[in-house]
Design a protein around this motif. Structure first.
Motif, mmCIF file in Angstrom:
data_model
loop_
_atom_site.group_PDB
_atom_site.id
_atom_site.type_symbol
_atom_site.label_atom_id
_atom_site.label_comp_id
_atom_site.label_asym_id
_atom_site.label_seq_id
_atom_site.Cartn_x
_atom_site.Cartn_y
_atom_site.Cartn_z
ATOM 1 N N LYS A 13 -119.089 60.072 35.107
ATOM 2 C CA LYS A 13 -117.843 59.646 35.749
ATOM 3 C C LYS A 13 -118.014 59.631 37.272
ATOM 4 O O LYS A 13 -118.628 60.534 37.845
ATOM 5 C CB LYS A 13 -116.733 60.624 35.348
ATOM 6 C CG LYS A 13 -115.402 60.467 36.047
ATOM 7 C CD LYS A 13 -114.458 61.576 35.567
ATOM 8 C CE LYS A 13 -113.193 61.644 36.373
ATOM 9 N NZ LYS A 13 -112.358 62.798 35.974
ATOM 10 N N PHE A 14 -117.451 58.600 37.909
ATOM 11 C CA PHE A 14 -117.395 58.514 39.368
ATOM 12 C C PHE A 14 -115.933 58.324 39.779
ATOM 13 O O PHE A 14 -115.267 57.410 39.277
ATOM 14 C CB PHE A 14 -118.196 57.317 39.887
ATOM 15 C CG PHE A 14 -119.682 57.394 39.667
ATOM 16 C CD1 PHE A 14 -120.516 57.964 40.623
ATOM 17 C CD2 PHE A 14 -120.255 56.891 38.504
ATOM 18 C CE1 PHE A 14 -121.886 58.010 40.427
ATOM 19 C CE2 PHE A 14 -121.625 56.934 38.302
ATOM 20 C CZ PHE A 14 -122.449 57.500 39.257
ATOM 21 N N VAL A 15 -115.459 59.153 40.685
ATOM 22 C CA VAL A 15 -114.146 58.954 41.313
ATOM 23 C C VAL A 15 -114.424 58.517 42.750
ATOM 24 O O VAL A 15 -115.057 59.244 43.517
ATOM 25 C CB VAL A 15 -113.301 60.241 41.296
ATOM 26 C CG1 VAL A 15 -111.959 60.000 41.977
ATOM 27 C CG2 VAL A 15 -113.097 60.725 39.859
ATOM 28 N N LEU A 16 -113.930 57.320 43.116
ATOM 29 C CA LEU A 16 -114.337 56.699 44.376
ATOM 30 C C LEU A 16 -113.171 56.565 45.344
ATOM 31 O O LEU A 16 -112.052 56.229 44.950
ATOM 32 C CB LEU A 16 -114.955 55.334 44.084
ATOM 33 C CG LEU A 16 -116.091 55.366 43.045
ATOM 34 C CD1 LEU A 16 -116.627 53.975 42.795
ATOM 35 C CD2 LEU A 16 -117.204 56.312 43.485
ATOM 36 N N CYS A 17 -113.475 56.790 46.627
ATOM 37 C CA CYS A 17 -112.433 56.828 47.655
ATOM 38 C C CYS A 17 -112.389 55.582 48.529
ATOM 39 O O CYS A 17 -111.357 55.307 49.148
ATOM 40 C CB CYS A 17 -112.633 58.054 48.551
ATOM 41 S SG CYS A 17 -112.535 59.629 47.676
ATOM 42 N N ASP A 18 -113.484 54.838 48.606
ATOM 43 C CA ASP A 18 -113.532 53.693 49.514
ATOM 44 C C ASP A 18 -114.753 52.827 49.178
ATOM 45 O O ASP A 18 -115.476 53.104 48.219
ATOM 46 C CB ASP A 18 -113.587 54.161 50.975
ATOM 47 C CG ASP A 18 -114.676 55.187 51.242
ATOM 48 O OD1 ASP A 18 -115.714 55.168 50.532
ATOM 49 O OD2 ASP A 18 -114.502 56.012 52.155
ATOM 50 N N ARG A 19 -114.963 51.797 49.992
ATOM 51 C CA ARG A 19 -116.084 50.880 49.756
ATOM 52 C C ARG A 19 -117.432 51.597 49.847
ATOM 53 O O ARG A 19 -118.346 51.333 49.057
ATOM 54 C CB ARG A 19 -116.040 49.721 50.762
ATOM 55 C CG ARG A 19 -117.194 48.742 50.650
ATOM 56 C CD ARG A 19 -117.130 47.877 49.415
ATOM 57 N NE ARG A 19 -118.363 47.115 49.213
ATOM 58 C CZ ARG A 19 -118.506 46.156 48.310
ATOM 59 N NH1 ARG A 19 -117.488 45.799 47.546
ATOM 60 N NH2 ARG A 19 -119.660 45.528 48.173
ATOM 61 N N ALA A 20 -117.566 52.509 50.791
ATOM 62 C CA ALA A 20 -118.830 53.238 50.931
ATOM 63 C C ALA A 20 -119.130 54.045 49.673
ATOM 64 O O ALA A 20 -120.285 54.102 49.220
ATOM 65 C CB ALA A 20 -118.778 54.150 52.155
ATOM 66 N N ALA A 71 -122.134 54.699 44.549
ATOM 67 C CA ALA A 71 -122.148 54.806 43.091
ATOM 68 C C ALA A 71 -122.965 53.683 42.468
ATOM 69 O O ALA A 71 -123.748 53.904 41.530
ATOM 70 C CB ALA A 71 -120.720 54.793 42.548
ATOM 71 N N ARG A 72 -122.796 52.485 42.980
ATOM 72 C CA ARG A 72 -123.554 51.337 42.477
ATOM 73 C C ARG A 72 -125.056 51.586 42.592
ATOM 74 O O ARG A 72 -125.816 51.304 41.655
ATOM 75 C CB ARG A 72 -123.158 50.090 43.266
ATOM 76 C CG ARG A 72 -123.803 48.790 42.805
ATOM 77 C CD ARG A 72 -123.446 47.664 43.764
ATOM 78 N NE ARG A 72 -123.936 47.931 45.109
ATOM 79 C CZ ARG A 72 -123.554 47.259 46.202
ATOM 80 N NH1 ARG A 72 -122.673 46.277 46.110
ATOM 81 N NH2 ARG A 72 -124.059 47.573 47.385
ATOM 82 N N ASP A 73 -125.477 52.161 43.724
ATOM 83 C CA ASP A 73 -126.901 52.425 43.936
ATOM 84 C C ASP A 73 -127.400 53.552 43.030
ATOM 85 O O ASP A 73 -128.524 53.493 42.518
ATOM 86 C CB ASP A 73 -127.155 52.775 45.403
ATOM 87 C CG ASP A 73 -126.933 51.591 46.335
ATOM 88 O OD1 ASP A 73 -126.843 50.448 45.841
ATOM 89 O OD2 ASP A 73 -126.823 51.814 47.558
ATOM 90 N N VAL A 74 -126.576 54.575 42.833
ATOM 91 C CA VAL A 74 -126.964 55.690 41.968
ATOM 92 C C VAL A 74 -127.116 55.215 40.527
ATOM 93 O O VAL A 74 -128.075 55.582 39.842
ATOM 94 C CB VAL A 74 -125.917 56.831 42.059
ATOM 95 C CG1 VAL A 74 -126.140 57.862 40.943
ATOM 96 C CG2 VAL A 74 -125.976 57.512 43.417
ATOM 97 N N ASN A 121 -122.126 47.256 35.117
ATOM 98 C CA ASN A 121 -121.991 47.655 33.714
ATOM 99 C C ASN A 121 -121.342 49.029 33.617
ATOM 100 O O ASN A 121 -121.994 50.033 33.313
ATOM 101 C CB ASN A 121 -123.357 47.658 33.029
ATOM 102 C CG ASN A 121 -123.248 47.901 31.542
ATOM 103 O OD1 ASN A 121 -122.207 47.659 30.926
ATOM 104 N ND2 ASN A 121 -124.328 48.391 30.940
ATOM 105 N N VAL A 122 -120.043 49.067 33.899
ATOM 106 C CA VAL A 122 -119.285 50.315 33.888
ATOM 107 C C VAL A 122 -117.967 50.097 33.157
ATOM 108 O O VAL A 122 -117.574 48.963 32.875
ATOM 109 C CB VAL A 122 -119.000 50.822 35.313
ATOM 110 C CG1 VAL A 122 -120.296 51.114 36.058
ATOM 111 C CG2 VAL A 122 -118.148 49.818 36.093
ATOM 112 N N ARG A 123 -117.281 51.193 32.866
ATOM 113 C CA ARG A 123 -115.959 51.130 32.264
ATOM 114 C C ARG A 123 -114.925 51.573 33.302
ATOM 115 O O ARG A 123 -114.923 52.718 33.734
ATOM 116 C CB ARG A 123 -115.886 52.041 31.037
ATOM 117 C CG ARG A 123 -114.513 52.033 30.349
ATOM 118 C CD ARG A 123 -114.489 53.020 29.196
ATOM 119 N NE ARG A 123 -115.332 52.572 28.106
ATOM 120 C CZ ARG A 123 -114.881 52.314 26.870
ATOM 121 N NH1 ARG A 123 -113.607 52.433 26.595
ATOM 122 N NH2 ARG A 123 -115.719 51.940 25.928
#
Length: 233
Positions: A151-158, A163-166, A214-216
């Motif tokens: 799971k990733f909880v994201l705060c902004d574009r950075a 997350a995309r890179d990880v 490829n995420v949900r």
């Protein structure tokens, strides 16, 4: 087994609701929220679990899960950070032995290998915007299985680009059942939580679609159904 059942965990709350996140969203579920967390994510919405709680034996916890669950065999152990308590692993094993489907919601900062192999681990990797990215234990990646979820909880574009890179670097979408991605909600600061402005889920969805990631995508369903500040749901 009697000695095991007398082992104690410090419990914040036990409640029966619907699963609000993950691939199990919408399923009936009994939640066991344990006390304590060593992280202070800027968007944390369970600050009350940092210290509030009561010692309960595993026998008492299992009995309460059965009492309130109305026949529900899906159980999530959460927090706080449940894996800070060594007895959490014993609790989860006992629940599995009783025929429950057991999940644990854990940060990427604790060793997930302590969990019984039957436990579904939903691992929340902390982004830079959480303020706790340096606490991620990257050795956990190799311990993930096809029944687990990240799971990733994201705060902004950075955060999104991080997350995309990880995901790409570790091929996470190939390692686990699902990679979950969500936008942090607006959260006011407190004495212990910095707070965040929040990220528009529509904007995050557009980024995902643009990149064909490829995420949900997910939202916290329980916060749509009930007041976002309500406990026990």
């Amino acid at each position: 087994m009697n000695d095991v059942m007398k082992t104690t965990c410090r419990v914040n709350e036990i409640f029966y609701s619907v699963q609000g996140e993950s691939t199990w969203a919408g399923e009936r579920c009994v939640f066991v929220r344990l006390t304590g967390c060593h992280l202070r994510c800027h968007y944390c919405d369970t600050e009350y679990a940092f210290r509030e709680g009561t010692a309960m034996t595993i026998e008492e916890i299992a009995a309460e899960v059965d009492r309130i669950g109305n026949g529900c065999d899906l159980v999530e152990v959460t927090g706080g950070e449940p894996l800070l308590q060594k007895s959490a692993a014993t609790l989860m094993k006992v629940l599995c032995d009783q025929g429950k489907t057991v999940m644990v919601e854990t940060s990427g900062a604790c060793d997930i290998s302590v969990c019984d192999s039957r436990v579904i681990r939903i691992m929340d990797l902390k982004s830079p915007g959480s303020g706790e990215v340096d606490r991620n234990d990257w050795a956990n990646i190799a311990k993930l299985s096809q029944q687990d979820e990240v799971k990733f909880v994201l705060c902004d574009r950075a955060d999104y680009e991080w997350a995309r890179d990880v995901i790409a670097e570790h091929q996470l979408d190939q390692k686990v059942k699902a990679v979950l991605i969500s936008a942090a909600g607006e959260m006011a600061g407190t004495n212990e939580i910095k707070g965040v402005a929040g990220l528009d889920p529509k904007v995050l969805t557009e980024w995902v679609l643009e990149d064909g990631l490829n995420v949900r995508m997910q939202v916290q369903m329980h916060k749509v159904i009930w007041d976002p500040m309500l406990r026990g749901v």
